[in-house]
Design an enzyme around this catalytic site. Structure first.
Site, PDB file in Angstrom:
ATOM      1  N   TYR A 196      13.002  85.539 -43.943  1.00 24.57           N
ATOM      2  CA  TYR A 196      13.726  85.617 -42.673  1.00 24.57           C
ATOM      3  C   TYR A 196      14.674  86.811 -42.621  1.00 24.57           C
ATOM      4  O   TYR A 196      15.182  87.156 -41.563  1.00 24.57           O
ATOM      5  CB  TYR A 196      14.523  84.331 -42.417  1.00 24.57           C
ATOM      6  CG  TYR A 196      13.664  83.106 -42.121  1.00 24.57           C
ATOM      7  CD1 TYR A 196      12.282  83.184 -42.096  1.00 24.57           C
ATOM      8  CD2 TYR A 196      14.256  81.877 -41.861  1.00 24.57           C
ATOM      9  CE1 TYR A 196      11.501  82.079 -41.838  1.00 24.57           C
ATOM     10  CE2 TYR A 196      13.472  80.750 -41.597  1.00 24.57           C
ATOM     11  CZ  TYR A 196      12.100  80.860 -41.593  1.00 24.57           C
ATOM     12  OH  TYR A 196      11.325  79.753 -41.338  1.00 24.57           O
ATOM     13  N   LYS A 234       5.690  78.418 -54.494  1.00 20.18           N
ATOM     14  CA  LYS A 234       4.244  78.672 -54.339  1.00 20.18           C
ATOM     15  C   LYS A 234       3.862  79.651 -55.444  1.00 20.18           C
ATOM     16  O   LYS A 234       3.341  80.748 -55.204  1.00 20.18           O
ATOM     17  CB  LYS A 234       3.992  79.235 -52.924  1.00 20.18           C
ATOM     18  CG  LYS A 234       2.547  79.367 -52.522  1.00 20.18           C
ATOM     19  CD  LYS A 234       1.836  78.046 -52.326  1.00 20.18           C
ATOM     20  CE  LYS A 234       0.366  78.288 -51.997  1.00 20.18           C
ATOM     21  NZ  LYS A 234      -0.453  77.066 -52.119  1.00 20.18           N
ATOM     22  N   ASP A 240      12.845  75.269 -44.306  1.00 20.18           N
ATOM     23  CA  ASP A 240      12.835  75.132 -42.850  1.00 20.18           C
ATOM     24  C   ASP A 240      11.705  74.182 -42.434  1.00 20.18           C
ATOM     25  O   ASP A 240      11.897  73.222 -41.687  1.00 20.18           O
ATOM     26  CB  ASP A 240      12.626  76.542 -42.244  1.00 20.18           C
ATOM     27  CG  ASP A 240      12.849  76.582 -40.752  1.00 20.18           C
ATOM     28  OD1 ASP A 240      13.189  75.540 -40.158  1.00 20.18           O
ATOM     29  OD2 ASP A 240      12.687  77.665 -40.152  1.00 20.18           O
ATOM     30  N   ASP A 265      11.741  69.799 -41.243  1.00 19.39           N
ATOM     31  CA  ASP A 265      11.248  69.249 -39.970  1.00 19.39           C
ATOM     32  C   ASP A 265      10.290  68.094 -40.265  1.00 19.39           C
ATOM     33  O   ASP A 265      10.316  67.065 -39.602  1.00 19.39           O
ATOM     34  CB  ASP A 265      10.525  70.318 -39.149  1.00 19.39           C
ATOM     35  CG  ASP A 265      11.457  71.025 -38.161  1.00 19.39           C
ATOM     36  OD1 ASP A 265      12.669  71.094 -38.441  1.00 19.39           O
ATOM     37  OD2 ASP A 265      10.975  71.497 -37.111  1.00 19.39           O
TER      38      ASP A 265
END
Ligand code: NAD
Length: 349
Positions: free
Chosen positions: A129, A179, A235, A239
């Site tokens: 980001y 990852k 992020d 959710d």
């Protein structure tokens, strides 16, 4: 009895609606416990960055079609990103603890949810980001686009240490999510995590790939205690995790750095949800996430544990009494609007 200074940034869409209820709760805590909360409202931007005081209460930003889409040059979300970056709020704590009375409101089976009490520690000021370059470019063969995922070892280490220290006051279990089978940044993450873990021999520690974590979050959510991960994974995973609690409108968050105040650590408190343009202005938004951010702020930035407990208990009392906002609609329960939900919680404190 104390005096505290809080900057309030309601933002866009449902931000002002849910923040209004959060501020009512704060005023109720003030009169009930004899504190003074000096609140200053401001627009998001420079005034927020220069804010002094103990904490920032934030609503949500974004949601106008004018500033969205592939060609938008100004994005309201950037204001929030800058705020986090400039205040060095690198640790975003997102607790997920489904209320018993809401187990049926989730799309996940109650027996799977039973006992779930986890917190996601999301790295907030690094990763894809913020990495540069990040742009859409015109080439001889059409357009291409680039984003940059970069982490320094120091950034990884400080968020890992935050997670381990947090786990000491909980069930002493940390899961680091990456990852590492594909990304170099994740391999550095994993190596650093192993090094930090060695300093916390009493904490049970494991690694999980982010795709597997997405699956395990809805398969065995109760097995997690502290999950620590990088910015974008956090992020997305939170959710998903919000569905364990029944709705996005239930999840608060705290963003913390190293800046101290007279009472605790300086923080920015916001619900995890966005500005929800689809329901803005209709008195339909669930204000509980915003109200629970007040509880987190009372506890972490203002050092007011008893008051924080009172706010959380009031939310539980109102939910137990059968009141729901639209997002939690359930047969046999009374659906109320944003303002009424706020009023009920204020009354319960
Ligand atoms: P959103 O979180 O705003 O909404 C997703 C869905 O959840 C919508 O259907 C919405 O109605 C529902 N919802 C969210 N909060 C709710 C609440 N309190 N009560 C009831 N229902 C609720 O995400 P989105 O629709 O993808 O994004 C809308 C805008 O918000 C975008 O511009 C996005 O960039 C921005 N955004 C801002 C933040 C932030 O300010 N921190 C976070 C996420 C998204």
């Amino acid at each position: 009895m104390g005096t505290y200074t809080i900057t309030v940034l309601p933002g866009d869409g449902i931000g002002p609606e849910v923040t209004e209820q959060a501020v009512r709760v704060l005023q109720r805590v003030a009169s009930r416990y004899g504190h003074t909360f000096n609140t200053t409202q401001a627009l998001v931007g420079v005034s927020a960055i220069e804010a002094e005081g103990d904490a920032i209460l934030f609503g949500a930003v974004g949601g106008s079609p004018r500033y969205e889409g592939p060609d938008a040059k100004i994005q309201p979300e950037r204001a929030l990103f800058r705020l986090r970056k400039d205040l060095e709020l690198f640790a975003n704590l997102r607790p997920v603890r489904p209320l018993k009375a809401l187990l049926n409101a989730s799309t996940i089976k109650p027996e799977v949810l039973q006992g779930t009490d986890l917190v996601v520690v999301r790295e907030l000021t690094g990763g894809i980001y913020f990495g540069k370059p990040s742009e859409i470019r015109e080439t001889a063969h059409g357009y291409d686009a680039i984003d940059t995922l970069i982490y320094t070892e120091a950034e990884i280490e400080r968020i890992l240490r935050t997670a381990f220290e947090l786990s000491l006051g909980r069930r002493k279990k940390v899961t680091s999510v990456d990852k590492a089978n594909v990304l170099s940044s994740s391999r550095l993450w994993r190596r650093t995590a192993d090094r930090v873990a060695a300093d916390f021999p009493d904490v049970a520690f494991d690694h999980l790939l982010v795709d597997a974590c997405a699956m395990h979050l809805i398969r065995r959510p109760a097995s997690f205690d502290v999950i620590v991960t990088e910015n974008m994974f956090g992020d997305i995973l939170t959710d998903e995790a919000s569905m364990l609690a029944g709705s996005m409108g239930m999840l608060p968050s705290a963003s913390l750095g190293t800046r101290r105040t007279n009472h605790g650590v300086f923080g920015l408190y916001e619900p995890i949800h966005g500005s929800a343009p689809d329901i803005a202005g209709q008195d339909k938004a669930n204000p509980i996430a915003a109200i629970l951010t007040v509880a987190m702020m009372l506890r972490l930035s203002l050092g007011l544990k008893r008051e924080a407990d009172a706010v959380e208990r009031a939310v539980e009392v109102v939910i137990d009494a059968g009141y729901r906002t639209e997002d939690l609609r359930e047969a046999g329960k009374e659906v109320v609007g944003t303002r009424e939900m706020g009023r009920l919680i204020v009354e319960a404190i």
